[in-house]
Motif scaffolding. Sequence first.
Motif, PDB file in Angstrom:
ATOM      1  N   GLY A 293       0.737  -1.214  -0.095  1.00  0.00           N
ATOM      2  CA  GLY A 293       0.139   0.678  -0.087  1.00  0.00           C
ATOM      3  C   GLY A 293       0.836   1.181   0.240  1.00  0.00           C
ATOM      4  O   GLY A 293       0.500   2.289  -0.498  1.00  0.00           O
ATOM      5  N   LEU A 294       2.226   1.252   0.946  1.00  0.00           N
ATOM      6  CA  LEU A 294       2.377   2.517   1.013  1.00  0.00           C
ATOM      7  C   LEU A 294       3.624   2.706  -0.375  1.00  0.00           C
ATOM      8  O   LEU A 294       4.051   3.441  -0.663  1.00  0.00           O
ATOM      9  N   ALA A 295       3.872   1.770  -0.657  1.00  0.00           N
ATOM     10  CA  ALA A 295       4.853   1.581  -2.686  1.00  0.00           C
ATOM     11  C   ALA A 295       4.622   1.683  -3.026  1.00  0.00           C
ATOM     12  O   ALA A 295       4.919   2.004  -3.709  1.00  0.00           O
ATOM     13  N   LEU A 296       3.015   1.469  -2.956  1.00  0.00           N
ATOM     14  CA  LEU A 296       2.241   1.924  -4.869  1.00  0.00           C
ATOM     15  C   LEU A 296       1.227   2.859  -4.679  1.00  0.00           C
ATOM     16  O   LEU A 296       0.600   3.233  -5.768  1.00  0.00           O
ATOM     17  N   GLY A 297       1.238   3.570  -3.464  1.00  0.00           N
ATOM     18  CA  GLY A 297       0.380   4.571  -3.143  1.00  0.00           C
ATOM     19  C   GLY A 297       0.240   5.524  -4.197  1.00  0.00           C
ATOM     20  O   GLY A 297      -0.777   6.607  -4.654  1.00  0.00           O
TER      21      GLY A 297
ATOM     22  N   LEU B 131      -3.689  -9.351 -10.020  1.00  0.00           N
ATOM     23  CA  LEU B 131      -2.765 -11.094  -9.699  1.00  0.00           C
ATOM     24  C   LEU B 131      -1.803 -11.222  -9.020  1.00  0.00           C
ATOM     25  O   LEU B 131      -1.209 -11.973  -8.627  1.00  0.00           O
ATOM     26  N   ILE B 132      -1.595  -9.988  -8.353  1.00  0.00           N
ATOM     27  CA  ILE B 132      -0.383 -10.023  -7.252  1.00  0.00           C
ATOM     28  C   ILE B 132      -0.660 -10.481  -6.459  1.00  0.00           C
ATOM     29  O   ILE B 132      -0.199 -11.814  -5.632  1.00  0.00           O
TER      30      ILE B 132
ATOM     31  N   GLY C  99       0.589 -10.377  -0.168  1.00  0.00           N
ATOM     32  CA  GLY C  99      -0.054  -9.003   0.601  1.00  0.00           C
ATOM     33  C   GLY C  99      -0.129  -7.856   0.261  1.00  0.00           C
ATOM     34  O   GLY C  99      -0.595  -7.025   0.276  1.00  0.00           O
ATOM     35  N   VAL C 100       0.672  -7.498  -0.863  1.00  0.00           N
ATOM     36  CA  VAL C 100       1.519  -6.822  -1.382  1.00  0.00           C
ATOM     37  C   VAL C 100      -0.065  -6.310  -1.741  1.00  0.00           C
ATOM     38  O   VAL C 100      -0.008  -5.210  -2.439  1.00  0.00           O
ATOM     39  N   GLY C 101      -0.412  -7.186  -2.898  1.00  0.00           N
ATOM     40  CA  GLY C 101      -1.590  -6.814  -4.124  1.00  0.00           C
ATOM     41  C   GLY C 101      -2.589  -5.986  -3.471  1.00  0.00           C
ATOM     42  O   GLY C 101      -3.822  -5.372  -3.617  1.00  0.00           O
TER      43      GLY C 101
END
Length: 402
Positions: free
Chosen positions: A257-261, A275-276, A301-303
């Motif tokens: 969430g923080l990295a792709l926000g 997909l992740i 969880g990253v997605g």
Amino acid sequence: MSSYANLLKTRGVGRIMAAQLVARFPFGMLSLAFLLHIERVHGSYGAAGLVLAALSIGQAIAGPLTSRLMGRLGMRPVITGTIAICAIAVSVIALVPMTIPLTMGVAFAAGLTMPPIQPAVRTIYPKMVNSKQLTPLFSLDASAQEIIWVVGPVITTFTATQVGTVEGILLAVAFLVGGGAWFLSSPELGRVRIPRSRKRLGAVLAKPPVLLATIVGFLLVAACAAIEAGVVASFGHGGAEAGIVLAIFAVGSLVGGLALGHVGIGPWALAQRMLIVFAGTAIAAVSLNVWWLAVFLFLAGVGIAPALAVMFSIVSSSVRFSETAEAYGWVGTGQLIGAAVGSALAGFLIDAQGPTGAFVVAAALALVGFLVPLLGRRWHPDLRGRDASPIPDTEPFAAVTS
């Protein structure tokens, strides 16, 4: 991180985000808490699945109704009344021995009175920040929401396995009442008034982005709930491994969430993030080894938080302000039903095939959650360079200023 820090310096944002987070913690705790409690009392995951199904039916009916009711009666009266009734119903399930049919009836009442805190806060956010800050705020809120859906079950698991299942349910009640009181004290609930919608109930679902977010949100949270049930079943009721794995799952979502926000939201955004989730879940289902699950559930969880942020943004940008509460009510209902249905399906598969069955269910749900936005990408707004704020209403509405 500096941009999120600046966002939290905006007056009231950090406070109301924290308050709604605490108030909504039970939403991520009760499905797993009921699953563990009913299984302990009645010796069947299938029986627990029936109780969760009753809870989900109540939630399905309540979500858009209570959200719409806030436009008529105001946010504070509706939220106060639902918190009181829901807290009583949940406490009865924890403290009073009952048959499964009677427990189902009380669970239905609890679901019917789940307080509409998510629609309320999603409606308030656009009035607290400027248009450029709204999408990052949704991203930050989605990352924080993962504390509800993933860390909440971790707390439930530790409490239920190390102290008792009754205490696990009552802890959720404490969050509901304490967090609800904190949220109700927020001055923004008095400053922002939701206009009364002039359209019939459910008309907002005719907007493709709202329907897309509701369906994918259901599938995503159902997959998460099945994963949680599978992790608990894999490591039993007495060890700490389940809590550790779920904690790592939560960290993956927070990192994502923080990295792709701040990544632009194009028409492929939701499918890419789902997909992740599918890839990580499918690989995790191969083995029940604790470290194998930890690594690949972190990937899944990253997605999660980025997918939720996309859903919030496409809904906000597609509806009028008077429709936002009901729209988020439907999206929230989809997620809450997903939590209950995912746990229920996993419970039946655990009884039939063991813990692996839960991960197979989770992978199947995540796969469908990827295919839906992939095939429905023409319904997905392209928000790159666009304002994600709700469409202004064409007529004035009353605002309470004190």
